[in-house]
Design an enzyme around this catalytic site. Structure first.
Site, PDB file in Angstrom:
ATOM      1  N   SER A  15     -33.865  31.780 -45.886  1.00  0.00           N
ATOM      2  CA  SER A  15     -33.418  32.246 -44.425  1.00  0.00           C
ATOM      3  C   SER A  15     -32.795  33.495 -44.666  1.00  0.00           C
ATOM      4  CB  SER A  15     -32.417  31.173 -43.628  1.00  0.00           C
ATOM      5  OG  SER A  15     -33.306  29.992 -43.672  1.00  0.00           O
ATOM      6  N   ARG A  36     -33.207  25.797 -46.418  1.00  0.00           N
ATOM      7  CA  ARG A  36     -34.186  26.973 -46.515  1.00  0.00           C
ATOM      8  C   ARG A  36     -33.492  27.813 -47.150  1.00  0.00           C
ATOM      9  NH1 ARG A  36     -34.663  25.539 -40.884  1.00  0.00           N
ATOM     10  NH2 ARG A  36     -36.686  24.334 -40.694  1.00  0.00           N
ATOM     11  N   CYS A  62     -26.971   9.526 -30.972  1.00  0.00           N
ATOM     12  CA  CYS A  62     -26.792  10.263 -32.442  1.00  0.00           C
ATOM     13  C   CYS A  62     -25.702   9.695 -33.198  1.00  0.00           C
ATOM     14  CB  CYS A  62     -26.910  11.836 -32.229  1.00  0.00           C
ATOM     15  SG  CYS A  62     -28.469  12.579 -31.576  1.00  0.00           S
ATOM     16  N   HIS A  66     -31.301  15.894 -39.469  1.00  0.00           N
ATOM     17  CA  HIS A  66     -30.529  14.929 -38.525  1.00  0.00           C
ATOM     18  C   HIS A  66     -31.196  13.723 -38.128  1.00  0.00           C
ATOM     19  CE1 HIS A  66     -28.200  13.351 -35.356  1.00  0.00           C
ATOM     20  NE2 HIS A  66     -28.612  14.145 -34.488  1.00  0.00           N
ATOM     21  N   GLN A 121     -31.171  17.941 -23.909  1.00  0.00           N
ATOM     22  CA  GLN A 121     -30.076  18.078 -24.979  1.00  0.00           C
ATOM     23  C   GLN A 121     -30.308  19.686 -24.885  1.00  0.00           C
ATOM     24  OE1 GLN A 121     -30.968  16.149 -28.680  1.00  0.00           O
ATOM     25  NE2 GLN A 121     -33.115  16.394 -28.310  1.00  0.00           N
ATOM     26  N   GLY A 158     -26.077  11.177 -26.746  1.00  0.00           N
ATOM     27  CA  GLY A 158     -26.818  11.271 -25.602  1.00  0.00           C
ATOM     28  C   GLY A 158     -26.026  10.539 -24.531  1.00  0.00           C
ATOM     29  N   SER A 206     -30.654  21.470 -35.143  1.00  0.00           N
ATOM     30  CA  SER A 206     -31.004  20.461 -36.200  1.00  0.00           C
ATOM     31  C   SER A 206     -32.511  20.273 -36.625  1.00  0.00           C
ATOM     32  CB  SER A 206     -30.092  19.252 -35.871  1.00  0.00           C
ATOM     33  OG  SER A 206     -30.432  18.713 -34.586  1.00  0.00           O
ATOM     34  N   CYS A 221     -21.899  15.058 -31.142  1.00  0.00           N
ATOM     35  CA  CYS A 221     -22.076  14.659 -29.731  1.00  0.00           C
ATOM     36  C   CYS A 221     -23.340  13.675 -29.657  1.00  0.00           C
ATOM     37  CB  CYS A 221     -22.799  16.002 -29.460  1.00  0.00           C
ATOM     38  SG  CYS A 221     -24.118  16.866 -30.319  1.00  0.00           S
TER      39      CYS A 221
END
Length: 385
Positions: free
Chosen positions: A213, A210, A90, A341, A150, A373, A240, A371
């Site tokens: 929400s 959104r 990422c 993302h 994850q 992987g 995400s 963060c």
């Protein structure tokens, strides 16, 4: 003269929802679009660019064969402009910025473009694995046969930091509210290059926000792994979004910027990496931030804005708890929960948003971390010029 690395311009596409407005665009073409917009804004001849360092996570299918080089050629840039593609999961395009800055400081580059792309609508996440084991026997033995996941890691953070489902949903709701306000106030306008589709449709705004929400709607979403009764907390609403998008920055040295008549926006002040457990996977932004501050000789209170990628709501919440940052300075324009993302493009998208926010608000120092992987994280401190 000591060489440095400065960012002259940063631009991004809108972030498209999965199967949304950008899903019909080839990732090479979307990359080429943002590259073209970048040099057009600056008015620089692309022939002066030494390299394109481009993040992309799922390097398979349409995103393979060194998409960095393909994008530069698709943008119509001279064949002399090379390209290389980076995968640090990422954080790929944030790492692209680190490599570009290092190349400038070392004297390997004078002008370089860094950024990234991901069309998750066209190249699904984990498609590069093709159901094959990427870890091997020695890795499996070290981690007792655990295949890192994850979402499992996010749930581990929830338990370890004592977070609740309500806290996650409240954070998610705030992300949407901040992003909607940023859109309404035009904060993204200067950083976005709209994309015109073949049928004339113009995609000019991030599609994931959104506005309807509520805590009630978020609270009604099913948890991904365990049921809520079994202790599950992660839902599609507090994680995400799967997205499409691209972003790019042009970097050079202060000396070269003067020669080219360019005005830098920010300097890459500090760039570090940190590693942590690949099983919990998502906690490395905490030591990365601490390492960056120590290396920079700055305190947390001297940083005026933070971009911490909202891979899952517990990631920035745990980060806040451990580093002690001002919550109001965190992701002031919303994050990946609201905006999306697009994996390989996210690091550059966050940095583009950070740079523009710093300039618009006169913020001297900004810090970005995310963060990645394998239990990794990049952290970058930028200084406004």
């Amino acid at each position: 003269m000591v060489r440095d690395a400065v960012i002259v311009e940063a631009v991004r596409t809108p972030v498209g929802r999965r199967n949304g407005g950008l899903s019909g665009v080839h990732p090479t073409d979307l990359s080429a679009h943002v590259l073209g917009a970048l040099v057009e804004r600056i008015g620089v001849d692309p022939a002066v660019i030494d390299d394109v360092v481009w993040g992309c996570v799922s390097q398979v299918g349409e995103q393979t064969m060194d998409i960095a080089r393909n994008a530069a050629l698709a943008a119509g840039w001279p064949e002399t402009v090379t390209g290389t593609t980076v995968d640090r999961q990422c954080g790929s395009s944030q790492q692209a910025v680190h490599f570009a800055a290092a190349g400038l400081v070392a004297g390997h580059y004078d002008v370089v473009v860094a950024g990234g792309v991901e069309l998750m609508s066209r190249v699904p996440m984990f498609s590069a694995r093709l159901d094959k084991d990427p870890y091997g026997q020695a890795y499996a033995a070290r981690y007792n046969g655990v295949d890192p996941d994850q979402i499992v890691g996010a749930e581990m953070i929830v338990r370890q930091w004592g977070l609740t489902r309500t806290q996650l949903d409240e954070f998610a709701l705030t992300s949407h509210e901040k992003a909607a306000t940023a859109q309404d106030e035009g904060r993204f306008t200067g950083q976005i290059t709209p994309v015109t589709l073949p049928d004339g449709t113009v995609i000019a705004a991030d599609e994931g926000v959104r506005r309807d929400s509520t805590l009630e709607t978020l609270g009604g979403l099913k948890t991904v792994l365990k049921s809520a009764e079994e202790g599950g907390t992660i839902t599609a609403g507090n994680a995400s979004q799967i997205s499409d998008g691209s972003a790019a920055m042009l970097l050079t040295t202060s000396e070269k910027a003067t020669q080219l008549g360019l005005t830098p926006i920010a300097r890459v002040h500090t760039a570090v990496l940190a590693g942590a457990s690949p099983v919990i996977m998502l906690t490395a932004p905490i030591p990365a931030t601490q390492k960056a501050l120590a290396k920079a000789g700055l305190t947390i209170d001297e940083i005026g804005c933070f971009e911490v990628n909202e891979a899952f709501a517990p990631v920035p919440l745990a980060w806040l708890a451990d580093v002690g940052a001002d919550p109001k300075a965190l992701n002031p324009n919303g994050g990946a929960i609201a905006l999306g993302h697009p994996l390989g493009g996210s690091g550059a998208r966050l940095m583009t948003t950070l740079i523009h926010h710093m300039r618009d608000n006169g913020i001297r120092y900004g810090l970005q971390t995310m963060c990645e992987g394998g239990g990794q994280a990049n952290a970058t401190i930028l200084e406004l010029l």
